[in-house]
Design a protein around this motif. Structure first.
Motif, short mmCIF file in Angstrom:
data_model
loop_
_atom_site.label_atom_id
_atom_site.label_comp_id
_atom_site.label_asym_id
_atom_site.label_seq_id
_atom_site.Cartn_x
_atom_site.Cartn_y
_atom_site.Cartn_z
N UNK A 58 -0.70 1.26 -15.19
CA UNK A 58 0.30 1.71 -16.17
C UNK A 58 1.27 2.72 -15.58
N UNK A 59 0.83 3.51 -14.61
CA UNK A 59 1.69 4.54 -14.02
C UNK A 59 1.98 4.27 -12.55
N UNK A 60 1.90 3.00 -12.17
CA UNK A 60 2.22 2.64 -10.78
C UNK A 60 3.68 2.97 -10.49
N UNK A 61 3.94 3.44 -9.27
CA UNK A 61 5.28 3.84 -8.87
C UNK A 61 5.86 2.85 -7.87
N UNK A 62 7.18 2.78 -7.85
CA UNK A 62 7.84 1.91 -6.88
C UNK A 62 7.60 2.45 -5.47
N UNK A 63 7.37 1.54 -4.56
CA UNK A 63 7.09 1.92 -3.17
C UNK A 63 8.32 2.57 -2.55
N UNK A 64 8.08 3.60 -1.75
CA UNK A 64 9.19 4.30 -1.10
C UNK A 64 9.93 3.41 -0.11
N UNK A 82 0.84 -1.19 0.00
CA UNK A 82 0.00 0.00 0.00
C UNK A 82 0.87 1.24 0.00
N UNK A 83 0.71 2.09 -1.00
CA UNK A 83 1.59 3.24 -1.16
C UNK A 83 1.54 4.21 0.01
N UNK A 84 2.65 4.86 0.28
CA UNK A 84 2.69 5.84 1.36
C UNK A 84 1.94 7.10 0.96
N UNK A 85 2.05 7.53 -0.30
CA UNK A 85 1.27 8.68 -0.74
C UNK A 85 -0.21 8.32 -0.88
N UNK A 86 -0.50 7.01 -0.96
CA UNK A 86 -1.89 6.55 -1.07
C UNK A 86 -2.43 6.10 0.28
N UNK A 87 -1.72 6.41 1.36
CA UNK A 87 -2.18 5.96 2.68
C UNK A 87 -3.57 6.52 3.00
N UNK A 88 -3.79 7.79 2.68
CA UNK A 88 -5.10 8.37 2.92
C UNK A 88 -6.19 7.67 2.13
N UNK A 89 -5.90 7.33 0.88
CA UNK A 89 -6.86 6.60 0.05
C UNK A 89 -7.18 5.25 0.68
N UNK A 90 -6.15 4.56 1.14
CA UNK A 90 -6.35 3.24 1.73
C UNK A 90 -7.11 3.30 3.05
N UNK A 91 -6.81 4.32 3.86
CA UNK A 91 -7.55 4.46 5.12
C UNK A 91 -9.02 4.75 4.84
#
Length: 353
Positions: free
Chosen positions: A285-291, A101-110
């Motif tokens: 297609x534009x998924x980024x590598x996890x931090x 789960x992405x760190x920039x997407x943490x809010x989305x996941x919560x």
């Protein structure tokens, strides 16, 4: 349904983060009313249990798997506000330690996995309890229904966020159909796990299930041909063994450790519902590598441990331990704040009079 970095653009991710932070803040205040000296450590255990069961992907269709989201289970066991915090703690640990789960997407996941699942599941649960006859079976049935509906609701919420800020040009109609369709199947597994767990706890300690606390109907007596409420019985002293939650806590912790440390090795290796839809529809297609991709525990394995079974088992055990430690710390802090508020109110009352 862990959304990685790059699926949702920055403005929508930031907005989701703000909304998630607000929901967590509200939950921190609400959890003060739900937690006491018995349930605070159990809430940490519920978070660790959810972490463990989320490692157990189960097949739902050809080439697709699913796993527990946990919002329904947490809300019913420890309360909706505490439930939001439980799942949020799990998502935080997964994102930081395991690159899940992405760190920039943490809010989305919560929002998707903690807030939406808890709100939908608990609303359905409480609504059904008003319609069904009072009893343990009704609690289990209502838990099943709430959990079942919470998963496609979370899938629909993700689709709504993707419609607002998706980073690829994909037909939203196709996305929502695919997401909701596969997550209805995943919801069946979620419902079965939730109902079985809630039923097991009710069978042993119904007093520890938040959603079952108001089910006791008053005893009725027939007087002069009419039914009236019987006088409330004088409460007998509760044995210390019955008040203690140590046995339940230890049993739950051992179960979580076994599931994460051993049973997880046999989980389905197929992509989960979101991963499958993302690959099929081009969302990734534009998924980024996890931090945290270089984390020693990334992808639920211990770095430099060659044996896959041992690596995954150790990672699971570490995850359960870290989650129960962090979760218990958070919930004890919330509980202590409630005690401080009550003390302040009691000392201020005489002067106010």
């Amino acid at each position: 349904m862990h959304v990685p970095d790059g699926f949702i653009n920055t403005p929508v991710s930031v907005a989701a983060g703000v909304a998630a932070a607000a929901a967590v803040a509200v939950s921190l205040r609400g959890a003060r009313r739900e937690l006491d000296e018995r349930t605070a450590p159990l809430a940490g255990l519920v978070a660790a249990f959810i972490f463990a069961v989320q490692m157990l992907n189960f097949p739902v269709a050809a080439g697709t798997s699913g796993h527990l989201l946990g919002g329904a289970l947490a809300a019913i066991l420890v309360g909706p506000y505490t439930g939001v915090l439980c799942v949020s703690v799990v998502l935080l640990m997964q994102g930081i330690l395991f690159a899940d789960g992405g760190l920039t997407a943490l809010g989305v996941n919560v929002l998707n996995m903690a807030v939406v699942t808890v709100v939908v599941a608990y609303a359905v649960f409480r609504g059904l309890l008003r319609l069904l006859p009072a009893g343990r079976r009704s609690v289990t049935v209502a838990a099943f229904a709430g959990a079942l509906l919470s998963v496609p609701a979370a899938a629909a919420a993700f689709t709504a966020l993707y419609a607002l800020g998706g980073t690829t040009d994909v037909s939203i109609g196709k996305v929502v159909t695919a997401m909701v369709g596969v997550h209805v199947l995943i919801g069946i597994g979620e419902a079965a796990i939730t109902a079985a767990t809630v039923g097991a706890v009710i069978a042993v300690r119904p007093d520890l299930v938040h959603g079952a606390r108001r089910l006791a109907a008053p005893l009725k007596l027939r007087v002069g041909g009419e039914l009236v409420d019987a006088p409330a019985p004088v409460a007998a002293p509760v044995p210390a063994a019955a008040r203690s939650t140590r046995k339940v806590w230890l049993t739950g912790l051992v179960t979580a450790l076994v599931l994460a440390g051993f049973v997880s090795f046999y989980a389905s290796a197929s992509p989960d519902g979101l991963e499958k839809v993302a690959a099929d529809k081009g969302i990734d297609a534009k998924a980024e590598e996890h931090a945290a991709a270089d984390s020693p525990l990334a992808d639920y394995g211990v770095k430099d441990v060659a044996d896959a079974r041992l690596s995954g088992g150790l990672a699971g055990v570490i995850g359960v331990g870290a989650t129960v430690a962090v979760g218990t710390g958070v919930f004890w802090a919330v509980r202590r704040r409630r005690a401080q508020d009550l003390t302040a109110a009691s000392t201020a009352a005489p002067s106010a009079g």
